[in-house]
Scaffold this motif. Sequence first.
Motif, PDB file in Angstrom:
ATOM      1  N   LYS A 436       0.810  -1.233   0.000  1.00  0.00           N
ATOM      2  CA  LYS A 436       0.000   0.000   0.000  1.00  0.00           C
ATOM      3  C   LYS A 436       0.840   1.278   0.000  1.00  0.00           C
ATOM      4  O   LYS A 436       0.419   2.322   0.495  1.00  0.00           O
ATOM      5  N   ARG A 438       3.632   1.815   1.655  1.00  0.00           N
ATOM      6  CA  ARG A 438       4.289   2.121   2.927  1.00  0.00           C
ATOM      7  C   ARG A 438       5.787   2.303   2.777  1.00  0.00           C
ATOM      8  O   ARG A 438       6.393   3.112   3.489  1.00  0.00           O
ATOM      9  N   TYR A 472      -1.507  -5.706   5.817  1.00  0.00           N
ATOM     10  CA  TYR A 472      -1.404  -4.399   5.158  1.00  0.00           C
ATOM     11  C   TYR A 472      -2.782  -4.038   4.598  1.00  0.00           C
ATOM     12  O   TYR A 472      -3.044  -4.160   3.405  1.00  0.00           O
ATOM     13  N   LEU A 476      -4.377   1.373   5.644  1.00  0.00           N
ATOM     14  CA  LEU A 476      -3.005   1.866   5.719  1.00  0.00           C
ATOM     15  C   LEU A 476      -2.740   2.872   4.608  1.00  0.00           C
ATOM     16  O   LEU A 476      -2.120   3.913   4.838  1.00  0.00           O
ATOM     17  N   ASP A 479      -4.275   6.096   5.521  1.00  0.00           N
ATOM     18  CA  ASP A 479      -3.474   6.806   6.527  1.00  0.00           C
ATOM     19  C   ASP A 479      -2.264   7.486   5.885  1.00  0.00           C
ATOM     20  O   ASP A 479      -1.930   8.632   6.222  1.00  0.00           O
ATOM     21  N   ILE A 538       0.556   4.801  12.492  1.00  0.00           N
ATOM     22  CA  ILE A 538       1.423   4.181  11.481  1.00  0.00           C
ATOM     23  C   ILE A 538       2.578   3.451  12.147  1.00  0.00           C
ATOM     24  O   ILE A 538       2.950   2.336  11.753  1.00  0.00           O
ATOM     25  N   HIS A 541       1.429   0.224  13.503  1.00  0.00           N
ATOM     26  CA  HIS A 541       1.319  -0.776  12.433  1.00  0.00           C
ATOM     27  C   HIS A 541       2.694  -1.345  12.079  1.00  0.00           C
ATOM     28  O   HIS A 541       2.859  -2.558  11.878  1.00  0.00           O
ATOM     29  N   ASP A 542       3.704  -0.476  12.006  1.00  0.00           N
ATOM     30  CA  ASP A 542       5.063  -0.944  11.706  1.00  0.00           C
ATOM     31  C   ASP A 542       5.547  -1.929  12.775  1.00  0.00           C
ATOM     32  O   ASP A 542       6.141  -2.971  12.459  1.00  0.00           O
TER      33      ASP A 542
END
Length: 790
Positions: A436, A438, A472, A476, A479, A538, A541-542
Amino acid sequence: MELKYPAGPQAYPEELIKATSSYKRHAWIALLALLGFVAFYFSLSGWFAWKAYALIRASLQAPHQALWLFLGGVASGFVALFMLKAIWFVKRSNMSDLTEITKDEQPELFAFLYRLADEARAPRPRKVFLSARVNAAVFYDLSLLNLIFPSRKNLEIGLPLVNVLNASEFKAVLAHEFGHFAQRSMAVGRWVYVAQQIAGHVVAKRDSLDGFLRSLSSFDIRVAWVGWILSLVVWAIRSVVDTFFKLVLAAERALSREMEFQADKVSVSLTGSDALIHALYRCQSADMAWDRTLAFANAEVRAGRVTADLFEIQSLIIAKLREILDDPTFGEPAQPQGDPSQHRVFQQQMVQPSRMWASHPLNHEREFNAKQIYLPVPLEACSAWTLFRDAESLKLKTCAEMVAAIDPPLPVASREESLAALDAEYGRESYQRVYKGRYLARPVTRYAHVASELYAAEAGAPDATTTGTELYPDSLRADLQQMDRLGEEKSQLLAIQDGVAKAVDGVIRFRGRTLKRKDVGAALQTVESEMKALDTRIVAHDRLCRSTALALARTARSGWESYWLGLLSLVHYAEHMQANIADAHSALANVVSMVTAKRKVNDDERNRLQSHAMELYRLLQEVNAARGSLTLDDATLQRLGSASWSALLGEFNLVAPGLGNIGDWLNVIDSWMRPVAGALGQLRRTALDQLLETERRLRETAGNADAMGDAPAAPNVPKSYSSFTTGQERPLQKKLDWWSRFQVADGWGPGAARLVVAGALSEAFWAWAPPWAPPRCGCTTDWIARSFLK
């Protein structure tokens, strides 16, 4: 070949291309300002020439004071010569990176250009040149004679721009360029534009007379004082001339914006309202893709081969970025839904550079201007290349000329080899759509001081929702896009707050409401608070991604935990060191620009320069010293295409910066910094791809430890290094200090102060003047010189 000439509007209202009242007003304001400047400049020059004559004549009539009178006359003559010599010049256009084409080589193209110039009522180009830039421009030599006799215009056509445009858009871009020189009603603007360039050259020129003054000022003290006095007078003259010229420049910049609008209208009259706007939109992706194309070509050169057709690579990169970004409008203007006259390609921006200094309108302003009178014209689907004879050979010839200086010559890669290399580059793991976006040009580890902060140390066994594509989610991407929007809002609000930019039309529009200037700080706090909350999400999420991978690596056993931790540490090291070096280099460049703004650097400023240079040198030396303690696994080395990290890094034997060598050191630092930063960037991207591929394999084989096999030997990084977390960025000086602002008249306050000081110096000079000086005549030029001598 039949001439392919895209259609234009069958008719258009005559007022479309007539000079507007706003254009005429700005043209006459600029003209009056320029005439005032010219009158002032020649009056001051003439006054010094008259003083030189009067003093030398007086020296012949007063033998007992002949020496001092003669020296005074020589000094006045030197100043007059200093002012008048700058007028006589010829500024030649730089054509070192241009290739001329002729009518015999490209008859169809020239027929197209001549027809377009005639329809625009503009002079035909004298010569036509091709370049490897995303650009189209008219250029010409410049001299004082051009105020009377217009210089014949040359045309530059950038082939990377041709490569992304269709024939209608290409016609629109060139029609805009011809539009600058099209109509009689724009003649005043053209004259002001040329005159302003000449005046700017006069003000900024430095030559042998300046060198003579510097040499004289550093000579024996018995002679140097003459150079000091003359230098002070010259500084004073330049100061007042520069101050007056700023008024001319402000008026010309405002006129330049109107000239852009007028040239756009000429383009609209010949191509319709959409072609030029679509071309402006495509230029954005063309620039980005061409930069990436050149980076790809340089990487191929390092691999020992050259790319035959860079233009095909540019087109493919645009298509690949469109897919990677999952953005169908990347490089492709969105089609109108509904009334095309109301459709807008560009969105209105919150801020723009100060209108006083903004010579070009913003894109959304140009679109509004082009569609005020909407002229619908269907756009040609065929490429602009159809206007060139034997376009394929031209592309290959241009690309070959770009690498002609490589010695020894490298073999040309086949098309299949180049496409395979491009697919490998843009098929890398971090570019996959599943992530996505990232990992596209975004920091991954900068929030953590050490690598162990990137995951939960006691990561438990992952559940089904974190081992598949759900890791993912589409949220995401939302964001990340929201973070980009907030970042743009923050930069625009900061620009307004710092005075770097001003709101469009003077109105600060923020999220559907109008802000007063005092409310900008509160709006900025709101944006920063939202960014912080979003960044927290974020980062969480990481950490989930890394914690999941760690749990899976522990389950897989066979050394995978150690290998994964080594890759993660490698990404952390490369990303932090690269960011730290880039920031130190940016801070050094900021200091250089600030301390050299006034052309002279004092001891304190030299020490400041040396301190920042030493900080950058220390980081570069740290990377060099750690080359032996950084080892890579075979898979990462294979991705890097290098035998070892040390081989990729290359030699580094730059000496440390000191006060004695700081000038020479600054001249070469970029050539030493770029290879180190480039190697770290390659290492970061490669290690990240290897890390993500390992994590994907761990997810795909979850629950089947045997499927992973034995892990490779883990890479190792230095035990300690200069980490650089987000928020540690070095502060940059945004404004010159008061003394520098005074010397360069940066702002109306410092400029006024400099005028006052110059006036005081003038009065002091005349109070000191000995009785043999010629009497004050009371004329205008004498008053000007006495009042503004500086």
